[in-house]
Design a protein around this motif. Structure first.
Motif, PDB file in Angstrom:
ATOM      1  N   VAL A 103       1.260  10.508  -1.657  1.00 60.46           N
ATOM      2  CA  VAL A 103       2.083   9.400  -0.702  1.00 60.46           C
ATOM      3  C   VAL A 103       1.172   8.458  -0.227  1.00 60.46           C
ATOM      4  CG1 VAL A 103       3.177   9.768   1.452  1.00 60.46           C
ATOM      5  CG2 VAL A 103       3.792  11.277  -0.326  1.00 60.46           C
ATOM      6  N   LEU A 104       0.073   8.965   0.453  1.00 58.83           N
ATOM      7  CA  LEU A 104      -0.798   7.697   1.077  1.00 58.83           C
ATOM      8  C   LEU A 104      -1.434   6.922   0.342  1.00 58.83           C
ATOM      9  CD1 LEU A 104      -2.570  10.242   3.687  1.00 58.83           C
ATOM     10  CD2 LEU A 104      -0.617   8.647   3.975  1.00 58.83           C
ATOM     11  N   ILE A 123       5.688   3.924   3.042  1.00 56.71           N
ATOM     12  CA  ILE A 123       6.149   5.281   2.947  1.00 56.71           C
ATOM     13  C   ILE A 123       7.310   5.269   3.872  1.00 56.71           C
ATOM     14  CG2 ILE A 123       3.717   6.253   2.365  1.00 56.71           C
ATOM     15  CD1 ILE A 123       3.575   7.206   5.369  1.00 56.71           C
ATOM     16  N   THR A 124       8.097   6.687   3.475  1.00 58.28           N
ATOM     17  CA  THR A 124       9.583   6.844   4.169  1.00 58.28           C
ATOM     18  C   THR A 124       9.150   7.630   5.526  1.00 58.28           C
ATOM     19  OG1 THR A 124       9.649   8.868   2.871  1.00 58.28           O
ATOM     20  CG2 THR A 124      10.573   6.652   2.093  1.00 58.28           C
ATOM     21  N   ARG A 132       7.114  12.686   7.911  1.00 56.89           N
ATOM     22  CA  ARG A 132       7.232  14.089   8.290  1.00 56.89           C
ATOM     23  C   ARG A 132       6.489  15.082   7.748  1.00 56.89           C
ATOM     24  NH1 ARG A 132       9.354  18.658   6.791  1.00 56.89           N
ATOM     25  NH2 ARG A 132      10.023  17.737   4.816  1.00 56.89           N
ATOM     26  N   LYS A 133       6.188  14.930   6.462  1.00 58.65           N
ATOM     27  CA  LYS A 133       5.303  15.735   5.755  1.00 58.65           C
ATOM     28  C   LYS A 133       4.038  15.661   5.885  1.00 58.65           C
ATOM     29  CE  LYS A 133       8.576  15.678   1.476  1.00 58.65           C
ATOM     30  NZ  LYS A 133       8.662  15.652   0.079  1.00 58.65           N
ATOM     31  N   VAL A 134       3.532  14.711   6.020  1.00 59.21           N
ATOM     32  CA  VAL A 134       2.066  14.273   6.342  1.00 59.21           C
ATOM     33  C   VAL A 134       1.780  15.051   7.732  1.00 59.21           C
ATOM     34  CG1 VAL A 134       0.418  12.467   6.812  1.00 59.21           C
ATOM     35  CG2 VAL A 134       1.677  12.336   4.935  1.00 59.21           C
ATOM     36  N   LEU A 135       2.617  14.612   8.653  1.00 58.69           N
ATOM     37  CA  LEU A 135       2.096  15.355   9.999  1.00 58.69           C
ATOM     38  C   LEU A 135       2.701  16.653  10.098  1.00 58.69           C
ATOM     39  CD1 LEU A 135       2.916  11.897  12.016  1.00 58.69           C
ATOM     40  CD2 LEU A 135       0.903  12.838  11.294  1.00 58.69           C
ATOM     41  N   GLU A 140       3.898   1.452   6.992  1.00 58.01           N
ATOM     42  CA  GLU A 140       2.439   1.181   5.934  1.00 58.01           C
ATOM     43  C   GLU A 140       1.584   2.488   6.204  1.00 58.01           C
ATOM     44  OE1 GLU A 140       0.141  -2.814   5.073  1.00 58.01           O
ATOM     45  OE2 GLU A 140       1.474  -2.711   6.809  1.00 58.01           O
ATOM     46  N   ALA A 141       1.289   2.820   5.086  1.00 56.36           N
ATOM     47  CA  ALA A 141       0.200   3.982   5.136  1.00 56.36           C
ATOM     48  C   ALA A 141      -0.822   3.681   6.247  1.00 56.36           C
ATOM     49  CB  ALA A 141      -0.284   4.240   3.862  1.00 56.36           C
TER      50      ALA A 141
END
Length: 71
Positions: free
Chosen positions: A7-8, A13-14, A19-22, A52-53
């Motif tokens: 993702v990163l 990113i969406t 939500r998934k990363v955090l 933006e990542a």
């Protein structure tokens, strides 16, 4: 299933990716963007949010130094 690392690697990113990363809920991710805490843009006919990542990384770094509002 998409890994956090892959993702990163993308520039944008969406909210679902955020939500998934955090590890937060959809409503929490949306609230971060709507409040301006996490900078994002809206694109397309449906005005979907993209982050933006690098902005997500900057938000994470800032969060290390800012206390939670209720602490």
């Amino acid at each position: 299933m998409t890994s956090v690392a892959s993702v990163l690697e993308r520039r944008f990113i969406t909210l679902e990716d955020v939500r998934k990363v955090l590890s937060i809920s959809n409503s929490q991710a949306y609230a971060l963007v709507r409040s301006g805490d996490l900078r994002a843009i809206q694109i397309g006919g449906r005005c979907q949010w993209r982050i933006e990542a690098a902005e997500l990384e900057a938000y994470i770094q800032r969060s290390y130094f800012e206390p939670c509002p209720d602490s």
